[in-house]
Scaffold this active site. Sequence first.
Site, PDB file in Angstrom:
ATOM      1  CD  GLU A 218      -2.805   0.921   2.517  1.00  0.00           C
ATOM      2  OE1 GLU A 218      -2.905  -0.197   3.056  1.00  0.00           O
ATOM      3  OE2 GLU A 218      -3.351   1.933   2.946  1.00  0.00           O
ATOM      4  CG  ASP A 219       1.833   2.906   3.411  1.00  0.00           C
ATOM      5  OD1 ASP A 219       0.760   3.237   2.874  1.00  0.00           O
ATOM      6  OD2 ASP A 219       1.980   2.763   4.635  1.00  0.00           O
TER       7      ASP A 219
END
Length: 512
Positions: free
Chosen positions: A75-76
């Site tokens: 996600e990051d």
Amino acid sequence: MTDVREIVEKIQGISNTDKTLVQKACTFAANVHKDHKRSTGEPYFNHLYETAKTLAELGMGPVTISAGFLHDSIEDVNVAPETIEKEFGSEIRFLVEGVTKLGKLHYTGARRYTENLRKLFVATSKDVRVLIIKLADRLQNMQTLSLLSKDKRDRIALETIEIYAPLAYRLGIRKINRELEDLAFPFVYPKEYEKVKKLLKQKSRDNFRHLEKFHKAVKRNLARDGITNIQTGFRIKGLYSLYRKLKRKEWDIDKIFDISALRIIVSSVEDCYRVLGSLHRVWRPLPGRIKDYVAMPKPNNYRGIHTTVFTGDGGILEVQIRTEEMHRKTEYGMHFEYKETAGLPRKAIASLSWVKRFFPSFILGNKDIHDRETSTIPDWIKTLGEYNQNTTANDSFVDDLKTDFFNDRVFVFTPQGDVIDLPTGSSAIDFAYAIHSDIGDRMSGVRINGKLVTLESVLENGDIVEIITRPTARPTPKWLDFAKTIIAKKHIRSALEKRKLGTWTNNPAQQH
Ligand code: MN
């Protein structure tokens, strides 16, 4: 910080291969998050390290801990799921993807929030470890919450108190449940928090004096009875838990007897009862407050004996008696029994047999052998995953969750003595469907505590409920008004639908 020694030494009997796996995940995470900082400027890696450490403390194995290190990498920092699979295998990829939120383009606002939650539950219904990673992640986020903007902070705190803390409770991880609640409480209900804090401060001065004196006297008394192999300590009720109880008791703190409690940890079940006997011989117990959760564990599997006694100097105190093992399980859940070995993913999941103990066996059914993997997932988690929302408004999913799963519960019994827990306000109809959809669909009457009553009767704690079925009985649309749980409503709707379509059959064997 990229040394995993502190983490791996918490895992009992870990092999060298598994140590290497955890170290590899740690190094990988440190690498891909190298330039990634939290809004405070602190390295992002700290968050990953703390999450992994919590998982180790909960007794999770090397696979879950590794996934904890990697949980934000998709996600990051845009690591491809395929890369995780190539480096760490498909099981860790599954866990990391399960925790990863939806792709950034799919939804916005409330819809996005709901969909994220649903995605988490779907993954959890396949493998409960996804939820455990999410809880460790949330705990770390809550510990650094005050650094966020007010809007973000309040939203995360609210979600924590309404959803994640109750989930931790239902998984039997009391330690995380309490920490999440107490971290979120001041942000979600600031006025109430101050009020509770003030009340507690006044009360605890008196309380502590009684407690000290009583503690010494108890130890002397137990020693006289030859019980010396014990540990004692105090536990102070969490502020949020105290708040909830105060609301139920018209804010009269004098009606709450377990603000602080004396805890006695013994080495065997027999000693639990010996300690109880020894206490009651000297200190008179308060009627109705002796709770034997050893003989009859709570549905979340809590075990221990509680009693409340008059201390003799005007005080009233609760005593909690448990074995060491019960104590560990209460604080950390069942997970420390969890054995996972890298490279043996499916077996590891099947060994989640502890989850079964959440519910009486007949609720999980006899699906074993063929469906072994999913049958180890508690029904309530499966329902969360299956819950389908095509037609209802956006936020009703979350509202339903709140009323169905996370509100106060009533504990009722089958005539065989199995415990069923349902949200407060549930009717006999909810009870019937909680046992089996066929029983719900063919319910024609109900006896509560031996008396015939109407189907819509609301259940009270401790009721013994016996459902009467008839092959020709059918749900009516009116039942929807008296059903409180998602599962009952779902089955009633589908039964009504079948009837409309004329596919209803009176032969239960043909129903699925
Ligand atoms: Mn995270």
